[in-house]
Design a protein around this motif. Structure first.
Motif, short mmCIF file in Angstrom:
data_model
loop_
_atom_site.label_atom_id
_atom_site.label_comp_id
_atom_site.label_asym_id
_atom_site.label_seq_id
_atom_site.Cartn_x
_atom_site.Cartn_y
_atom_site.Cartn_z
N HIS B 33 46.19 -126.89 -25.07
CA HIS B 33 46.61 -126.21 -26.29
C HIS B 33 47.31 -124.92 -25.91
O HIS B 33 46.69 -124.01 -25.34
N ALA B 34 48.60 -124.84 -26.19
CA ALA B 34 49.33 -123.62 -25.84
C ALA B 34 49.15 -122.58 -26.93
O ALA B 34 49.13 -122.91 -28.12
N LEU B 35 48.98 -121.34 -26.51
CA LEU B 35 48.89 -120.23 -27.45
C LEU B 35 50.05 -119.30 -27.11
O LEU B 35 50.10 -118.72 -26.02
N VAL B 36 51.00 -119.20 -28.03
CA VAL B 36 52.18 -118.41 -27.72
C VAL B 36 52.37 -117.29 -28.73
O VAL B 36 51.81 -117.30 -29.82
N GLU B 175 55.56 -122.76 -7.83
CA GLU B 175 54.12 -122.63 -8.05
C GLU B 175 53.75 -123.01 -9.48
O GLU B 175 52.70 -123.58 -9.74
N THR B 176 54.64 -122.67 -10.41
CA THR B 176 54.39 -123.03 -11.81
C THR B 176 54.30 -124.55 -11.93
O THR B 176 53.41 -125.09 -12.60
N LYS B 201 59.74 -122.80 -22.95
CA LYS B 201 60.00 -123.91 -22.05
C LYS B 201 58.71 -124.49 -21.48
O LYS B 201 58.55 -125.71 -21.37
N GLU B 202 57.80 -123.60 -21.14
CA GLU B 202 56.54 -124.05 -20.56
C GLU B 202 55.68 -124.77 -21.60
O GLU B 202 55.00 -125.75 -21.28
N ILE B 206 54.32 -128.73 -21.02
CA ILE B 206 52.96 -129.06 -20.61
C ILE B 206 51.99 -129.31 -21.75
O ILE B 206 51.01 -130.04 -21.59
N SER B 207 52.22 -128.70 -22.92
CA SER B 207 51.14 -128.71 -23.91
C SER B 207 51.16 -129.95 -24.81
O SER B 207 52.17 -130.64 -24.94
N ASP B 208 49.98 -130.21 -25.42
CA ASP B 208 49.89 -131.27 -26.42
C ASP B 208 50.11 -130.69 -27.81
O ASP B 208 50.77 -131.27 -28.65
#
Ligand SMILES: Nc1ncnc2c1ncn2[C@@H]1O[C@H](COP(=O)(O)OP(=O)(O)O)[C@@H](O)[C@H]1O
Ligand SMILES: [Mg+2]
Lengths: 347, 517
Positions: B33-36, B175-176, B201-202, B206-208
């Motif tokens: 879960h991305a938190l932006v 590394e990312t 972008k990230e 990667i996130s759902d």
């Protein structure tokens, strides 16, 4: 705000004042141990240092050299340099002032005194330039070199005062300087002399240099962030040397004042660690001229009052040294005080 | 699947700000879960509350449907929560394994069982693809590896929900990518991840699902598959955002700066820049693409006089400047936005006004009678720039360290751009900044270009290079390995060249070229 950094706001005052209060509290334990009443002992201390015009004069007289050394050390601190060499610088400055003072008997006072003062300053400044240059050009740590330079100064002046400039009396001291080179007494019988005005001028000048000139801007920039200073086109090496020269010149005025105003001659090893107490003064005064003034007066008062306390009570004068040491410890451990005093903010 | 973590109307106030304003969000079991949100939008605060570092003013937190009181991180750990902070908390003098087990040591006859610790750490690292040597001293490992140690610490304490606070901020692109692989492994084996970032972008990579915070409020939660760059950017900033800089084609004029045969040594005395030649013309942006540490920093510092080149020439309008010091080079009309704004660009303990004259402080009108500061002109200069560049809060008396990163960078940009340079060098000008600030700085760079300034842009962000440059030079191992017009460059081609691919191979053979070398 820059203002916060510049002036002594309540938050900045917290640590110095808290340190003094805590040190006095710890001191009272010692007073109790020797079987005296702390309140009485401190009352004596206060009265004897500020209770009369004469006592105030004595206190100011003892504060004068500490203003110079404290201010000198503080100036170097602002450039990120730790000048432990004030003691040596004041010996060199004092010696040169004495040499000028005992020579040239036919000069008018209006010329003789300024030359003696200025030559002493110059000598102290150049003396401090050496560790400054070593630091700036070779990266040798100034703490080591200023300490080393102290020893060189002790033995050099030992030699001069017992050899080429030994006076007519048996004691290891020079002759009296000519009256034209004397810093006049202001309030006899105290030995307070016009050196105090010189000290006030020095405080004002240092303040102006540090905060009102481009030179001060550069020196403080080097002290705060040398990389950014370099990026801003500021020569780190040049400003380090300059800061050491000014620091040494100001600190050496302590020796000049002792020689031309208090003793009237150079006496071998005359300084009761004025240069080292200057470090404490700078620390307690937060490297700010106003702070340095009050810290110097406080330390001067402790000296004056301590002597009286020794005479009038069972408390030995060494208590004063303990209190001074405590103050320094508490200032150095400022976090401790910040925590002891509750703050309103709660995250 | 159900929710592991439910954050319900959490509010947290700090003096002067509401860091979290009735934020509610659910995290499903097994998701990333991305938190932006932009800097200061309250992401860290929210997760610090979950982890027990801060106490919420109101609202509640439920784990697996049950209301929990988390008073400190110990409670959080016991409940199966783990968190990796932006600033690592490791003991330098201990080994990786020792750090991982610290305060949770396996014991044997009341002695710490280091053998078992090392085995356990190695097993965990292996299981999730975290490349690390359990016996290495933390002092000797890279930042990326330190981060793996922090992740291991959480896993060792059996974290079921792992919170990562801006983990990519300190990582190189490679590394990312590795971290993302670890995150996928973790998800596969049942760990739930909350991933804080401000890079869209990230999020997409990667996130759902993704939740967006703005000024302490939750703007919304989206399924990543159903949203895109544009929508997320708008949610974060609160208005429409230009993702690509709008610009006219460049109209390059005469050459301003010419670099030829430049060699520069790094601090250890080995050649970091090798035979670099480059020409930058009026009104064009030359971008230097490259993986960090391939000599870009040394090149720029040599041009600006902060280090001395071993050999080679730097000409400004045909006049050699490589032997002049930083101050005289500045005065010739070169401005420089340094890569490290805290170390190089600013004096954090000076106020904004004093920072805005750094490098100009010896010149009129800021100096009068050759020595004294002109407070009036310094203040006026500051007022003007603070307004023009929208530096917030708009108070030039504030000490620089009290400003956010974006506003600190704006102050540098304001100072350097306002000198109306003829040659402008920008090194990583938007690193660590949020979308709003990036957009602003990009626009200003293009405005400078259109004024006729020659610009050298160094950036590790390919997007930035591609959207600003007119000509792109690729730097690899201290050399410029290719120079190409921006129209002919794309991310793939540049990425290939940046990793040392052969510039002469045609595009189609690119992949084979890399593996062959
Ligand atoms: N310990 C604190 N004390 C006071 N204010 C804080 C503290 N921590 C964060 N803030 C403020 O709360 C807001 C949100 O900060 P933060 O959660 O760190 O944002 P983010 O992680 O999204 O960048 C900011 O305005 C910040 O200045
Ligand atoms: Mg944060």
């Amino acid at each position: 705000m820059e203002l916060q950094q510049r002036s002594l706001t309540s938050r900045n005052l917290l640590v110095p004042i808290g340190s003094v209060v805590l040190a006095l509290l710890v001191g009272s334990i010692f007073i109790l141990v020797v079987g005296e009443n702390p309140l009485y002992a401190y009352r004596v201390l206060l009265v004897e240092s500020f209770g009369s015009i004469n006592n105030i004069a004595g206190t100011l007289q003892r504060s004068t050299p500490l203003i110079f050394t404290g201010l000198g050390v503080a100036f170097a601190f602002r450039c990120g340099l730790f000048n432990i060499g004030a003691e040596g610088q004041l010996y060199v400055g004092g010696m040169v002032a004495a040499i000028i003072g005992v020579s040239f008997g036919n000069l008018p006072g209006l010329i003789h005194l300024p030359i003696a003062v200025f030559a002493g300053m110059l000598a102290g400044g150049l003396w401090a330039a050496i560790p400054g240059i070593l630091k700036a050009k070779l990266g040798v740590h100034e703490v080591i070199n200023t300490i080393m330079m102290n020893f060189v100064a002790y033995y050099l002046t030992d030699f001069l005062v017992t050899g080429p400039f030994h006076g007519g009396r048996w004691a290891p001291e020079t002759d009296r300087v000519f009256p034209t080179a004397v810093l006049e007494r202001i309030l006899p019988p105290s030995r307070l002399n016009t050196g105090i005005f010189l000290a006030i001028v020095a405080l004002v000048v240092v303040y102006i240099v540090l905060w009102k000139t481009k030179t001060g801007y550069e020196i403080r920039a080097v002290g705060l962030n040398p990389s950014a200073a370099e990026y801003g086109g500021i020569s780190v090496a040049r400003n380090m040397v300059l800061a050491m020269v000014i620091s040494g010149a100001v600190a050496s005025l302590a020796g000049v004042e002792q020689v031309l105003g208090v003793h009237g001659r150079f006496i071998q090893r005359f300084s009761p660690d004025l240069g080292f107490i200057g470090i404490a003064v700078a620390l307690l005064g937060k490297n700010h001229p106003v702070g340095v003034f009050f810290a110097a007066v406080l330390f001067g008062a402790l000296r004056t009052g301590g002597a009286a306390m020794d005479r009038l009570t069972d408390v030995p004068r060494e208590l004063v040294v303990i209190i001074q040491a405590m103050i320094i410890m508490f200032v150095a451990a400022d976090e401790l005080i910040r925590r002891l005093v509750p703050r309103r903010r709660k995250a | 699947m159900g929710n592991v973590l439910e954050i319900d109307r959490i509010t947290k106030r700090f003096p002067g700000v509401v860091a979290n304003d009735a934020v509610s969000l659910d995290v499903e079991a097994g998701e990333i879960h991305a938190l932006v949100g932009e800097n200061g939008s309250g992401k860290s605060t929210l997760m610090n509350i979950v982890y027990g570092l801060y106490q919420a003013d109101s609202g509640e937190i439920r784990l697996n449907g049950e209301r929990v009181e988390i008073d400190d991180p110990r409670d959080a750990i016991n409940l199966g929560l783990g968190m990796v902070f932006q600033h690592f908390m490791l003991v330098d003098t201990l080994t990786v394994a020792e750090n991982v087990i610290l305060r949770a040591e396996p014991q044997k006859f009341r002695f710490v069982d280091y053998r078992k610790a090392e085995q356990e750490v190695a097993r965990l690292a292996d299981a999730y693809g975290l490349r690390i040597d359990p016996r290495a001293k933390v002092a000797d490992i890279s930042v990326g590896q330190e981060q793996r140690v922090e992740i291991l610490k959480a896993l060792y304490r059996r974290a079921k929900v792992l919170i990562l606070d801006e983990p990519t901020a300190v990582l190189t692109p490679q590394e990312t990518e590795e971290l993302f692989q670890v995150m996928r492994n973790l998800r596969e084996q049942g760990t739930t991840i909350v991933f804080i970032t401000h890079k869209i972008k990230e999020v997409l990579a990667i996130s759902d699902r993704v939740s967006v915070l703005r000024r302490g409020k939750l703007v919304g939660t989206r399924s990543t598959a159903e949203t895109g760059h544009k929508e997320l950017a708008e949610m974060m900033v609160g208005r429409e955002v230009l993702l690509r800089v709008e610009k006219e084609p460049a109209k390059p004029g005469a050459p301003v700066a010419e670099i030829s045969g430049l060699y520069v040594d790094d601090q250890r005395g080995t050649a970091a820049v090798k035979d670099v030649s480059l020409k930058i013309r009026q009104g064009e942006v030359v971008g230097i693409a490259g993986v960090e540490g391939n000599g870009q920093q040394e090149l720029v510092e040599a041009i600006t006089g902060l280090t001395t080149a071993r050999t080679g020439k730097v000409l400004l309008h045909g006049e050699p400047i490589q032997h002049l010091g930083p101050m005289r080079i500045k005065r010739k009309g070169i401005s420089y936005i340094p890569e490290d704004r805290h170390k190089r660009g600013l004096i954090l303990d000076y106020n904004v006004a004093d920072n805005l004259i750094l490098g100009l402080h010896t010149q009129p009108p800021f100096v009068e009678h050759r020595l004294f500061r002109s407070e009036r002109h310094i203040a006026e200069h500051a007022r003007k720039l603070v307004e023009e560049y929208d530096i917030r809060p708009p108070n030039p008396e504030l000490l620089m360290y009290t400003l956010s990163g974006g506003n600190q960078q704006k102050a540098i940009v304001a100072r350097e751009f306002s000198r109306r340079p003829e040659f402008l060098i920008c090194s990583q000008p938007t690193r660590g900044l949020d979308i709003g600030a990036i957009e602003f700085i990009h626009r200003e760079i293009i405005r400078q270009r259109d004024r006729g300034t020659a610009i050298l842009l160094v950036s590790a962000e390919l997007d930035e290079i591609l959207s600003l440059s007119d000509t792109i030079a690729v730097m690899y191992d201290g050399k410029i390995v290719a120079v190409l017009p921006a129209q002919e460059a794309d991310e793939r081609r540049l990425g290939y060249l940046m990793l040392g691919g052969d510039p002469h191979l045609p595009e189609g053979d690119a992949e084979r070229g890399v593996t062959a070398t």
